[in-house]
Design a protein around this motif. Structure first.
Motif, short mmCIF file in Angstrom:
data_model
loop_
_atom_site.label_atom_id
_atom_site.label_comp_id
_atom_site.label_asym_id
_atom_site.label_seq_id
_atom_site.Cartn_x
_atom_site.Cartn_y
_atom_site.Cartn_z
N ALA A 121 68.77 -12.77 13.38
CA ALA A 121 68.56 -13.33 14.70
C ALA A 121 68.25 -14.79 14.64
CB ALA A 121 67.68 -12.36 15.52
N VAL A 122 67.58 -15.26 13.71
CA VAL A 122 67.24 -16.47 13.59
C VAL A 122 68.39 -17.43 13.23
CG1 VAL A 122 66.04 -18.12 12.01
CG2 VAL A 122 64.85 -16.10 12.71
N ARG A 123 69.31 -16.86 12.43
CA ARG A 123 70.41 -17.67 12.36
C ARG A 123 71.27 -17.76 13.59
NH1 ARG A 123 70.41 -14.56 7.81
NH2 ARG A 123 69.85 -15.63 5.83
N GLU A 124 71.21 -16.72 14.34
CA GLU A 124 71.99 -16.75 15.78
C GLU A 124 71.23 -17.87 16.58
OE1 GLU A 124 74.94 -15.38 16.53
OE2 GLU A 124 75.15 -14.35 14.78
N SER A 125 70.28 -18.29 16.46
CA SER A 125 69.60 -18.95 17.54
C SER A 125 69.79 -20.64 17.08
CB SER A 125 68.01 -18.77 17.21
OG SER A 125 67.38 -17.51 17.78
N PHE A 126 70.05 -20.57 15.71
CA PHE A 126 70.26 -21.85 14.91
C PHE A 126 71.75 -21.85 15.62
CE2 PHE A 126 66.42 -21.79 13.29
CZ PHE A 126 66.28 -23.03 12.26
N ILE A 127 72.55 -21.12 15.35
CA ILE A 127 74.14 -21.43 15.82
C ILE A 127 74.20 -21.61 17.31
CG2 ILE A 127 76.24 -20.13 16.18
CD1 ILE A 127 75.62 -18.58 13.42
N ARG A 128 73.12 -21.08 18.05
CA ARG A 128 73.30 -21.58 19.37
C ARG A 128 72.76 -23.01 19.59
NH1 ARG A 128 70.00 -17.91 23.49
NH2 ARG A 128 70.97 -19.20 24.94
N LEU A 129 72.10 -23.43 18.72
CA LEU A 129 71.53 -24.83 18.89
C LEU A 129 72.85 -25.82 18.67
CD1 LEU A 129 69.56 -27.23 19.11
CD2 LEU A 129 69.06 -26.69 16.49
N ILE A 130 73.42 -25.53 17.32
CA ILE A 130 74.54 -26.03 17.05
C ILE A 130 75.54 -26.24 18.30
CG2 ILE A 130 76.53 -26.13 15.73
CD1 ILE A 130 74.89 -24.89 13.42
N GLY A 131 75.64 -25.19 18.95
CA GLY A 131 76.48 -25.17 20.40
C GLY A 131 76.05 -26.20 21.23
N LEU A 132 74.79 -26.62 21.39
CA LEU A 132 74.08 -27.53 22.23
C LEU A 132 74.17 -28.95 21.67
CD1 LEU A 132 70.49 -25.91 23.48
CD2 LEU A 132 72.94 -25.64 24.44
N LEU A 133 74.25 -29.24 20.35
CA LEU A 133 74.40 -30.29 19.65
C LEU A 133 75.87 -30.68 20.03
CD1 LEU A 133 72.58 -29.65 16.51
CD2 LEU A 133 72.00 -31.27 18.29
N GLU A 134 77.02 -29.64 19.74
CA GLU A 134 78.34 -29.94 20.05
C GLU A 134 78.51 -30.46 21.59
OE1 GLU A 134 80.29 -27.03 16.61
OE2 GLU A 134 79.92 -26.26 18.73
N GLU A 135 78.00 -29.77 22.35
CA GLU A 135 78.05 -30.16 23.97
C GLU A 135 77.47 -31.69 24.14
OE1 GLU A 135 76.10 -27.46 26.45
OE2 GLU A 135 77.17 -25.87 25.62
N LYS A 136 76.52 -32.17 23.61
CA LYS A 136 75.91 -33.22 23.60
C LYS A 136 76.79 -34.21 23.02
CE LYS A 136 71.84 -36.11 23.27
NZ LYS A 136 72.16 -36.80 24.41
N GLU A 137 77.45 -34.11 21.95
CA GLU A 137 78.16 -35.01 21.40
C GLU A 137 79.59 -35.28 22.20
OE1 GLU A 137 79.07 -35.50 16.51
OE2 GLU A 137 80.02 -33.73 17.48
N LEU A 138 80.09 -34.13 22.63
CA LEU A 138 81.33 -34.28 23.13
C LEU A 138 80.91 -35.14 24.62
CD1 LEU A 138 82.76 -30.72 23.11
CD2 LEU A 138 83.71 -32.84 22.35
#
Length: 206
Positions: free
Chosen positions: A184-201
């Protein structure tokens, strides 16, 4: 004076690490994007244990972080270079010195602490959410030790921290976490990466 010397040494170590990582990447580009993330939270929140487990390290001999540590956490969609800052009072006052260059924030809190400690935790999170170098960055907030019977629920913490009004318009995630539920912690970190990618785009479009 000693604290200032230690701070200067620590900042130099961060600069050397960053330069080393950039200079050594002369081969083929990484198949996964890489992001620099700062991890903060009060002492005892469980920051070191969570990051160590994400790196597949054992928990034997883990001690509170004195100063800071940097670890690379490889996830399916990206690599996070996590700069974890110690939560002791003599370190916490220098947190802002380490924020430069961060692309995201991980804030870990202990869901089982007393009302007084929870109030202090809320204060630190509010300061981070409003800090000029962090306020535009994606946040992952982990309510840790959710496996304890004494843990406050995630909805309770969300309401107590007043996250909806304070963080409106920001990219943030609040999740429960436990050292015994690392998937579950890994899934939370993967969701954070999604936010990082959105900000980068978004930055690319601008």
């Amino acid at each position: 004076m000693a604290e200032h010397i230690q701070l200067s040494i620590a900042l130099c170590r961060i600069a050397v690490y960053t330069c080393f990582r950039r200079l050594c990447c002369k081969g083929p580009p990484s198949p996964r994007p890489e992001y620099d993330v700062v991890c903060i939270g009060l002492s005892g929140a469980g920051k070191t244990s969570l990051i160590s487990r994400l790196c597949s390290e054992g928990l034997d001999g883990i001690v509170p972080t004195a100063g800071f540590s940097i670890k690379a956490v490889a996830l399916p969609n990206a690599v996070l270079h996590i700069k974890e800052l110690g939560g002791a009072d003599n370190i916490k006052k220098y947190w802002s010195r380490y924020y430069q260059g961060s692309q995201g924030v991980i804030f870990v809190l202990d869901s089982t602490v007393s009302d007084e400690e929870m109030k202090a935790c809320r204060s630190e999170l509010h300061l981070a959410l409003q800090h000029p170098q962090l306020c535009t960055l994606p946040f992952l907030i982990l309510a840790n030790h959710q496996d304890s019977p004494a843990a406050r629920s995630v909805p309770e913490i969300k309401k107590y921290f007043e996250l909806e009004p304070l963080a409106r318009g920001k990219r943030w995630i609040l999740e429960g976490s436990s050292i015994n539920s690392m998937e579950a912690v890994r899934e939370s970190f993967i969701r954070l990466i999604g936010l990082l990618e959105e900000k980068e785009l978004q930055s690319v479009r601008i």
